[in-house]
Design an enzyme around this catalytic site. Structure first.
Site, PDB file in Angstrom:
ATOM      1  N   THR A   1       5.818  11.755  32.689  1.00  0.00           N
ATOM      2  CA  THR A   1       4.638  12.505  33.137  1.00  0.00           C
ATOM      3  C   THR A   1       3.451  12.179  32.219  1.00  0.00           C
ATOM      4  O   THR A   1       3.609  11.491  31.223  1.00  0.00           O
ATOM      5  CB  THR A   1       4.900  14.024  33.108  1.00  0.00           C
ATOM      6  OG1 THR A   1       5.486  14.357  31.858  1.00  0.00           O
ATOM      7  CG2 THR A   1       5.816  14.448  34.217  1.00  0.00           C
ATOM      8  N   ASP A   2       2.275  12.718  32.586  1.00  0.00           N
ATOM      9  CA  ASP A   2       1.076  12.430  31.789  1.00  0.00           C
ATOM     10  C   ASP A   2       0.759  13.583  30.841  1.00  0.00           C
ATOM     11  O   ASP A   2      -0.392  13.909  30.614  1.00  0.00           O
ATOM     12  CB  ASP A   2      -0.122  12.203  32.718  1.00  0.00           C
ATOM     13  CG  ASP A   2       0.174  11.199  33.795  1.00  0.00           C
ATOM     14  OD1 ASP A   2       0.634  10.116  33.442  1.00  0.00           O
ATOM     15  OD2 ASP A   2      -0.036  11.499  34.980  1.00  0.00           O
TER      16      ASP A   2
ATOM     17  N   THR B   1      -2.248  16.467  27.059  1.00  0.00           N
ATOM     18  CA  THR B   1      -2.730  15.954  28.334  1.00  0.00           C
ATOM     19  C   THR B   1      -3.240  14.539  28.112  1.00  0.00           C
ATOM     20  O   THR B   1      -4.060  14.303  27.236  1.00  0.00           O
ATOM     21  CB  THR B   1      -3.804  16.865  28.957  1.00  0.00           C
ATOM     22  OG1 THR B   1      -4.322  16.215  30.097  1.00  0.00           O
ATOM     23  CG2 THR B   1      -4.933  17.204  28.008  1.00  0.00           C
ATOM     24  N   ARG B   2      -2.703  13.587  28.882  1.00  0.00           N
ATOM     25  CA  ARG B   2      -3.059  12.194  28.586  1.00  0.00           C
ATOM     26  C   ARG B   2      -4.211  11.695  29.432  1.00  0.00           C
ATOM     27  O   ARG B   2      -4.887  10.770  29.037  1.00  0.00           O
ATOM     28  CB  ARG B   2      -1.845  11.295  28.773  1.00  0.00           C
ATOM     29  CG  ARG B   2      -0.809  11.583  27.728  1.00  0.00           C
ATOM     30  CD  ARG B   2       0.247  10.540  27.608  1.00  0.00           C
ATOM     31  NE  ARG B   2       1.297  11.102  26.788  1.00  0.00           N
ATOM     32  CZ  ARG B   2       2.416  11.597  27.248  1.00  0.00           C
ATOM     33  NH1 ARG B   2       2.675  11.550  28.539  1.00  0.00           N
ATOM     34  NH2 ARG B   2       3.297  12.155  26.451  1.00  0.00           N
ATOM     35  N   VAL B   3      -4.439  12.280  30.605  1.00  0.00           N
ATOM     36  CA  VAL B   3      -5.543  11.765  31.419  1.00  0.00           C
ATOM     37  C   VAL B   3      -6.602  12.814  31.726  1.00  0.00           C
ATOM     38  O   VAL B   3      -7.689  12.469  32.157  1.00  0.00           O
ATOM     39  CB  VAL B   3      -5.050  11.158  32.753  1.00  0.00           C
ATOM     40  CG1 VAL B   3      -4.299   9.875  32.512  1.00  0.00           C
ATOM     41  CG2 VAL B   3      -4.214  12.129  33.513  1.00  0.00           C
TER      42      VAL B   3
END
Ligand code: ATP
Ligand code: MG
Length: 458
Positions: free
Chosen positions: A324-325, A350-352
């Protein structure tokens, strides 16, 4: 679907049940059977080919009816498809697409889509650029999400995971997006409660609930997230932004383990089958931001995983984290301290999401995170009982206020622009001389004024 004899005449192949192991049935015969094909039993029950041995075929059955050895089986030459369409909106369906409730007239969609579709390739994908508003202050301000992101919701049991998700769904449906909620092997009562909640809020006809109960057949529970994803893909192809919630994948993994052990697969780590990663990853890959014929459309996926004793390093949890992101961690300790929602901003990722924020929001985000870090450090001073200087006192006070600002006990959803205004008022010390409770009341007043005034939109 048609009946046994029609299929028998069509395919002219017959098999016999040799052995029954709960949800897995071993069948001999059927020489030309294909992987994932649907087979039909003499009794009218359906099953899917799970694996093919030289001698026997393993069939996963979707009903709880007992099948006796010697029962005749035939092929259908079809793969598993479920009916999808806008008729599904406002309904509770089981993983095979049959409506669970009887209150609504049963007009079922005629179009159907394959359940086990391959994820779309890179050419059909686009970068994630739109913010997904959850309406939950701490998430939107500190751990923002984007449309098309996959974010794991992880935490111990009873820490408010489902509450957060229902609130997010509420906000998204109010913005005209489609939401799919899938309850995987949950209690009937819990599903009913969720349905009643959305009915009360008046948003049920903008969403679909896919539910399987803990008492359902294992094969059916296993299908639940795939059905939810297939329905999401249908609405995505209509050019809609979709939010799909998979509640929860730990249960899904447990039921998949049960199936694999029954099928005498080799037990790997914690007895989970070795393809559990593949099973989940294939599901997660179907989410994202896509180019469709009707314009840009996204599937945002929020899978849930349950931890034991706050241990984030479990097998299924770490698997899901890596596909997941990012993840939102619901902290049991914060929950017991009375924080609602009990999201721990330091252990959440949170990556994006940040790339979808405006400059102002990104700036505020950075400010909040660094301030909260400082506040956590300063809190240790209190324990020493040391004399605090004015600076530290001020920081501690602002910190407490921000924590209070982030708590949301009711189902209020706060629009992003209002969040920014409220936060700036707090940050600029406009409420300096007021009691904390008064501040809370002030904020709620603004929120209700905003929500009742229909002329103001964004
Ligand atoms: P489960 O492990 O059973 O799925 P969960 O993590 O989904 O649990 P919830 O069922 O959402 O947790 O919440 C547990 C309890 O906490 C519920 O009784 C709910 O009312 C309460 N709760 C959660 N969040 C809030 C909130 N923001 N304000 C008030 N009560 C809350
Ligand atoms: Mg829950």
């Amino acid at each position: 679907m048609k009946d046994f004899n029609t299929y028998l005449n069509q395919t002219e192949e017959i098999g016999y049940v040799e052995q029954v192991a709960d949800a897995i049935i071993y069948v001999s015969g059927l020489p030309k059977v294909k992987p994932e094909e649907i087979v039909v039993f003499e009794t009218g029950d359906f099953g899917q080919v799970f694996s093919i041995d030289p001698e026997l075929v393993e069939i996963l059955i979707f009903s709880k009816n007992s099948i006796k050895p010697g029962t005749r089986v035939t092929r259908t030459n079809e793969i598993l498809k479920i009916p999808v369409g806008t008729e599904l909106l406002g309904r509770v369906i089981d993983p095979l697409g049959n409506p669970v409730e009887t209150s609504k007239p049963a007009r079922m969609p005629t179009f159907s889509m394959p359940m086990n579709a391959l994820p779309q390739g890179i050419i059909k994908r686009k970068a994630i650029t739109k913010t997904l508003e959850t309406g939950v202050l701490i998430v939107d301000m500190a751990i923002p999400l984007g449309h098309g992101q996959r974010e794991l919701i992880v935490g111990d049991r009873k820490t408010g995971k489902t509450s957060f998700l229902t609130r997010t769904i509420l906000n998204q449906t109010k913005r005209g997006n489609i939401c799919i909620y899938s309850a995987i092997g949950k209690k009937k009562l819990d599903v009913k409660k969720i349905e009643e909640f959305f009915k009360k809020e008046g948003v049920l006809d903008k969403m679909v609930i896919v539910a399987s109960g803990s008492e359902d057949a294992t094969g059916l529970i296993y299908l639940t997230p795939y059905t939810a994803m297939t329905i999401s893909e249908f609405f995505r192809d209509q050019g809609k932004d979709v939010l799909v919630v998979l509640d929860d994948l730990s249960t899904h993994a447990k039921f998949y383990r049960e199936l694999s052990l029954l099928g005498r697969r080799f037990p790997g780590r914690n007895s989970y089958p070795s393809d559990i990663f593949y099973t989940h990853a294939k599901l997660m890959e179907r989410a994202g931001n896509f180019k469709t014929e009707k314009g840009e459309a996204s599937i945002t996926c929020l899978p849930v995983a349950e931890t034991a004793q706050g241990d984030l390093s479990g097998y299924i949890e770490t698997n899901l984290m890596s596909m997941t992101d990012g993840h939102l961690y619901f902290d049991k300790d914060l929950f017991y301290l009375g924080r609602r929602p009990a999201i721990n901003p330091f252990l959440s990722v949170t990556r994006v999401g940040r790339q979808t924020q405006s400059n102002l929001r990104r700036e505020i985000n950075r400010e909040i995170i660094s301030f909260l870090n400082l506040y956590e450090k300063m809190q240790s001073f209190i324990h020493f009982g040391a004399e605090l200087n004015d600076n530290i006192k001020a920081t501690l006070l602002t910190g407490t206020r921000i924590i209070q600002f982030f708590s949301q006990y009711t189902n209020e959803v706060v629009p992003i622009n209002l969040q920014i205004v409220l936060f700036c008022m707090l940050w600029a010390n406009l409420w300096e001389n007021k009691e904390l409770i008064a501040i809370r009341a002030d904020m709620l007043n603004v929120i209700t004024a905003y929500q009742t005034d229909k002329k103001i939109k964004d």
